[in-house]
Design a protein around this motif. Structure first.
Motif, PDB file in Angstrom:
ATOM      1  N   ASP A 264      11.327  -5.219   2.812  1.00  0.00           N
ATOM      2  CA  ASP A 264       9.743  -5.292   3.134  1.00  0.00           C
ATOM      3  C   ASP A 264       9.102  -4.667   1.560  1.00  0.00           C
ATOM      4  N   ASP A 265       9.738  -3.764   1.018  1.00  0.00           N
ATOM      5  CA  ASP A 265       9.388  -3.196  -0.318  1.00  0.00           C
ATOM      6  C   ASP A 265       9.459  -4.016  -1.340  1.00  0.00           C
ATOM      7  N   LEU A 266      10.279  -4.996  -1.151  1.00  0.00           N
ATOM      8  CA  LEU A 266      10.846  -5.848  -2.457  1.00  0.00           C
ATOM      9  C   LEU A 266      10.305  -7.331  -2.336  1.00  0.00           C
ATOM     10  N   LYS A 267       9.517  -7.756  -1.146  1.00  0.00           N
ATOM     11  CA  LYS A 267       8.920  -9.035  -0.856  1.00  0.00           C
ATOM     12  C   LYS A 267       7.723  -9.328  -1.884  1.00  0.00           C
ATOM     13  N   ALA A 268       6.894  -8.075  -2.289  1.00  0.00           N
ATOM     14  CA  ALA A 268       5.915  -8.304  -3.135  1.00  0.00           C
ATOM     15  C   ALA A 268       5.564  -7.057  -3.778  1.00  0.00           C
ATOM     16  N   PRO A 269       6.523  -6.278  -4.453  1.00  0.00           N
ATOM     17  CA  PRO A 269       6.301  -4.785  -4.937  1.00  0.00           C
ATOM     18  C   PRO A 269       5.053  -4.720  -5.760  1.00  0.00           C
ATOM     19  N   LYS A 270       4.557  -3.621  -5.879  1.00  0.00           N
ATOM     20  CA  LYS A 270       3.523  -3.292  -6.757  1.00  0.00           C
ATOM     21  C   LYS A 270       3.763  -3.046  -7.937  1.00  0.00           C
ATOM     22  N   LEU A 271       3.340  -3.440  -8.986  1.00  0.00           N
ATOM     23  CA  LEU A 271       3.716  -3.153 -10.398  1.00  0.00           C
ATOM     24  C   LEU A 271       3.448  -1.999 -10.738  1.00  0.00           C
ATOM     25  N   ALA A 272       2.263  -1.438 -10.303  1.00  0.00           N
ATOM     26  CA  ALA A 272       1.890  -0.100 -10.603  1.00  0.00           C
ATOM     27  C   ALA A 272       2.751   1.191 -10.227  1.00  0.00           C
ATOM     28  N   HIS A 273       3.501   0.659  -8.996  1.00  0.00           N
ATOM     29  CA  HIS A 273       4.336   1.708  -8.523  1.00  0.00           C
ATOM     30  C   HIS A 273       5.766   1.470  -9.326  1.00  0.00           C
ATOM     31  N   LEU A 274       6.157   0.245  -9.422  1.00  0.00           N
ATOM     32  CA  LEU A 274       7.523   0.146 -10.069  1.00  0.00           C
ATOM     33  C   LEU A 274       7.419   0.742 -11.603  1.00  0.00           C
ATOM     34  N   ALA A 275       6.396   0.722 -12.294  1.00  0.00           N
ATOM     35  CA  ALA A 275       6.121   0.956 -13.602  1.00  0.00           C
ATOM     36  C   ALA A 275       6.491   2.627 -14.191  1.00  0.00           C
ATOM     37  N   VAL A 276       6.084   3.358 -13.012  1.00  0.00           N
ATOM     38  CA  VAL A 276       5.994   4.766 -13.068  1.00  0.00           C
ATOM     39  C   VAL A 276       7.484   5.419 -12.700  1.00  0.00           C
ATOM     40  N   LEU A 277       8.256   4.498 -12.158  1.00  0.00           N
ATOM     41  CA  LEU A 277       9.849   5.237 -11.728  1.00  0.00           C
ATOM     42  C   LEU A 277      10.365   5.919 -13.072  1.00  0.00           C
ATOM     43  N   ASP A 278      10.813   6.886 -12.672  1.00  0.00           N
ATOM     44  CA  ASP A 278      11.647   7.787 -13.646  1.00  0.00           C
ATOM     45  C   ASP A 278      13.154   7.343 -13.133  1.00  0.00           C
ATOM     46  N   ASP A 279      14.135   7.777 -14.070  1.00  0.00           N
ATOM     47  CA  ASP A 279      15.554   7.374 -13.766  1.00  0.00           C
ATOM     48  C   ASP A 279      15.967   7.668 -12.364  1.00  0.00           C
ATOM     49  N   ALA A 280      15.677   8.986 -11.925  1.00  0.00           N
ATOM     50  CA  ALA A 280      15.995   9.438 -10.581  1.00  0.00           C
ATOM     51  C   ALA A 280      15.447   8.667  -9.462  1.00  0.00           C
ATOM     52  N   SER A 281      14.191   8.323  -9.480  1.00  0.00           N
ATOM     53  CA  SER A 281      13.503   7.591  -8.512  1.00  0.00           C
ATOM     54  C   SER A 281      13.893   6.028  -8.571  1.00  0.00           C
ATOM     55  N   PHE A 282      14.360   5.614  -9.694  1.00  0.00           N
ATOM     56  CA  PHE A 282      14.681   4.227 -10.064  1.00  0.00           C
ATOM     57  C   PHE A 282      16.214   3.846  -9.183  1.00  0.00           C
ATOM     58  N   ARG A 283      16.852   5.189  -9.435  1.00  0.00           N
ATOM     59  CA  ARG A 283      18.317   4.954  -8.628  1.00  0.00           C
ATOM     60  C   ARG A 283      18.093   5.257  -7.224  1.00  0.00           C
ATOM     61  N   LYS A 284      17.166   6.077  -6.637  1.00  0.00           N
ATOM     62  CA  LYS A 284      16.927   6.085  -5.360  1.00  0.00           C
ATOM     63  C   LYS A 284      16.346   4.939  -4.755  1.00  0.00           C
ATOM     64  N   THR A 285      15.378   4.331  -5.186  1.00  0.00           N
ATOM     65  CA  THR A 285      14.615   3.073  -4.967  1.00  0.00           C
ATOM     66  C   THR A 285      15.825   1.906  -4.815  1.00  0.00           C
ATOM     67  N   PHE A 286      16.763   1.756  -5.753  1.00  0.00           N
ATOM     68  CA  PHE A 286      17.668   0.730  -5.657  1.00  0.00           C
ATOM     69  C   PHE A 286      18.981   1.023  -5.464  1.00  0.00           C
ATOM     70  N   SER A 287      19.185   2.005  -4.654  1.00  0.00           N
ATOM     71  CA  SER A 287      20.338   2.430  -4.359  1.00  0.00           C
ATOM     72  C   SER A 287      20.963   1.196  -3.469  1.00  0.00           C
ATOM     73  N   GLY A 288      22.544   0.781  -3.890  1.00  0.00           N
ATOM     74  CA  GLY A 288      23.113  -0.375  -2.953  1.00  0.00           C
ATOM     75  C   GLY A 288      22.430  -1.696  -3.385  1.00  0.00           C
ATOM     76  N   SER A 289      21.354  -1.738  -4.200  1.00  0.00           N
ATOM     77  CA  SER A 289      20.805  -2.911  -4.862  1.00  0.00           C
ATOM     78  C   SER A 289      21.458  -3.519  -5.983  1.00  0.00           C
ATOM     79  N   PRO A 290      21.579  -4.715  -6.414  1.00  0.00           N
ATOM     80  CA  PRO A 290      22.238  -5.371  -7.875  1.00  0.00           C
ATOM     81  C   PRO A 290      21.193  -4.793  -8.819  1.00  0.00           C
ATOM     82  N   ILE A 291      20.070  -4.771  -8.554  1.00  0.00           N
ATOM     83  CA  ILE A 291      18.922  -4.083  -9.520  1.00  0.00           C
ATOM     84  C   ILE A 291      19.317  -2.764 -10.028  1.00  0.00           C
ATOM     85  N   LYS A 292      20.037  -2.264  -9.473  1.00  0.00           N
ATOM     86  CA  LYS A 292      20.277  -0.803  -9.983  1.00  0.00           C
ATOM     87  C   LYS A 292      21.172  -0.806 -11.319  1.00  0.00           C
ATOM     88  N   ARG A 293      21.910  -2.015 -11.381  1.00  0.00           N
ATOM     89  CA  ARG A 293      22.853  -2.025 -12.700  1.00  0.00           C
ATOM     90  C   ARG A 293      22.118  -2.170 -13.758  1.00  0.00           C
TER      91      ARG A 293
END
Length: 349
Positions: A264-293
């Motif tokens: 659900d959170d990747l169907k239309a993800p908000k840019l404002a939320h994604l832009a402020v991800l730090d490394d830890a939150s990015f890894r958590k958000t995309f754990s198990g996803s090809p985006i993580k690489r």
């Protein structure tokens, strides 16, 4: 009496594959010349491994000389909704369909390994399993085996599955009956070539990866050429335009594998939320996803290009806050986004 080939196809279907076809490793004699031309034209960009492993990728028989058959398998990941629906929504990002949930490499490889183990138990021989991570020309082999044909966008197209399917292969030392190669059914259609936002197809059946948004958002390191940034729209990981526009998709059915259904959170993800991800939150958000690489920095770079293209003044502060990011490419993208938004506000964009 039921043959090994028939039993293999039945087992593949029971494992969840949509199609199972066979060819010989040497059934793609056209590949070396095409690959050489691709590299000589510089179309591979920063993907140096394509040049370094030309011998293997150009000749599957050289990858494992003992192999006598290649089992080519297709697994559908057809989306439920129109993947182009979010392209007009400035405040959200568009993620390629295949990356909206679990990494298909893991899911598909497990299925391939189960089928390979079954084959060994049934008939002996040796096997090697490949999923898009080895120098194997999957698409030409897929056409040689009859899974589909390489459309004008260079991807495999099937009359039954459209453009939405993953390809996996099992090389084996067993000699198993092959299938006839598929022929081209594109006709005069040029929809995939004409829909490309960056004109990445110099000609039908020819791709310049350096202009392809999938390449730019995933493989390309560092800043993207400014000429291309404005053409990327809100595509923040991959691009499906040439796949989604294909008329053969009218025969495709929604993916059965729930791991390919969009989160659900990747169907239309908000840019404002994604832009402020730090490394830890990015890894958590995309754990198990090809985006993580691709890592946080490259991903946030993509998000900032989308913010710059949004024309949404509400995102100005988000971009401004990243102008001094420790990663120089992110900082460059942020400054570009700030200027684009300012130009849009002043009617200059």
């Amino acid at each position: 009496m039921i043959t090994l080939k028939q039993r293999l196809v039945q087992q593949a279907m029971s494992e969840g594959f949509e199609a199972c076809k066979l060819c010989r490793p040497w059934d793609v004699p056209q590949v070396p010349d095409r690959l050489t031309a691709f590299v000589q034209n510089g179309y591979h960009g920063q993907m140096t491994w394509l040049a370094e492993r030309q011998n293997w990728r150009g000749n599957p028989a050289a990858l494992w000389p003992e192999a006598r058959s290649v089992i080519m398998l297709a697994e559908s990941y057809t989306p439920k909704d129109d993947p182009m629906a979010t392209l007009a929504q400035g405040d959200v990002g568009t993620v390629s369909v295949y990356a909206r949930n679990k990494d298909y490499h893991d899911t598909l490889k497990k299925r391939l390994k189960r089928l390979a183990r079954w084959l060994i138990a049934e008939a002996g021989g040796e096997v090697k399993v490949f999923v898009d991570t080895a120098p194997v020309p999957e698409k030409p082999l897929g056409q040689a085996a009859g899974l589909g044909w390489q459309g004008k966008h260079t991807n495999l197209v099937s009359r039954e599955l459209g453009s939405w399917f993953f390809i996996g292969s099992i090389f084996t030392t067993l000699e198993i009956e092959t299938d006839p190669a598929e022929i081209d059914h594109c006709g005069s259609c040029r929809a995939c070539v004409e829909v490309c936002p960056t004109n990445a197809f110099p000609a039908p059946h020819e791709l310049d990866a350096r202009r392809c948004i999938s390449y730019l958002t995933i493989e390309h390191k560092g800043p993207v050429n400014e000429e291309l940034r404005g053409l990327m729209g809100n595509r923040i990981y991959g691009c499906d335009d040439c796949l989604a526009i294909c008329p053969w998709n009218k025969f495709a059915v929604e993916a059965r594998e729930v791991k390919y259904h969009a989160r659900d959170d990747l169907k239309a993800p908000k840019l404002a939320h994604l832009a402020v991800l730090d490394d830890a939150s990015f890894r958590k958000t995309f754990s198990g996803s090809p985006i993580k690489r691709i890592g946080r920095d490259r991903f946030v770079r993509n998000v900032l290009y989308a913010i710059g293209n949004s024309g949404d003044g509400a995102l100005h502060a988000v971009a401004q806050g990243l102008c001094d990011d420790p990663d120089p490419t992110v900082a460059d993208a942020a400054r570009w986004a700030v200027k684009r938004l300012a130009d849009a506000a002043n009617g200059l964009a």
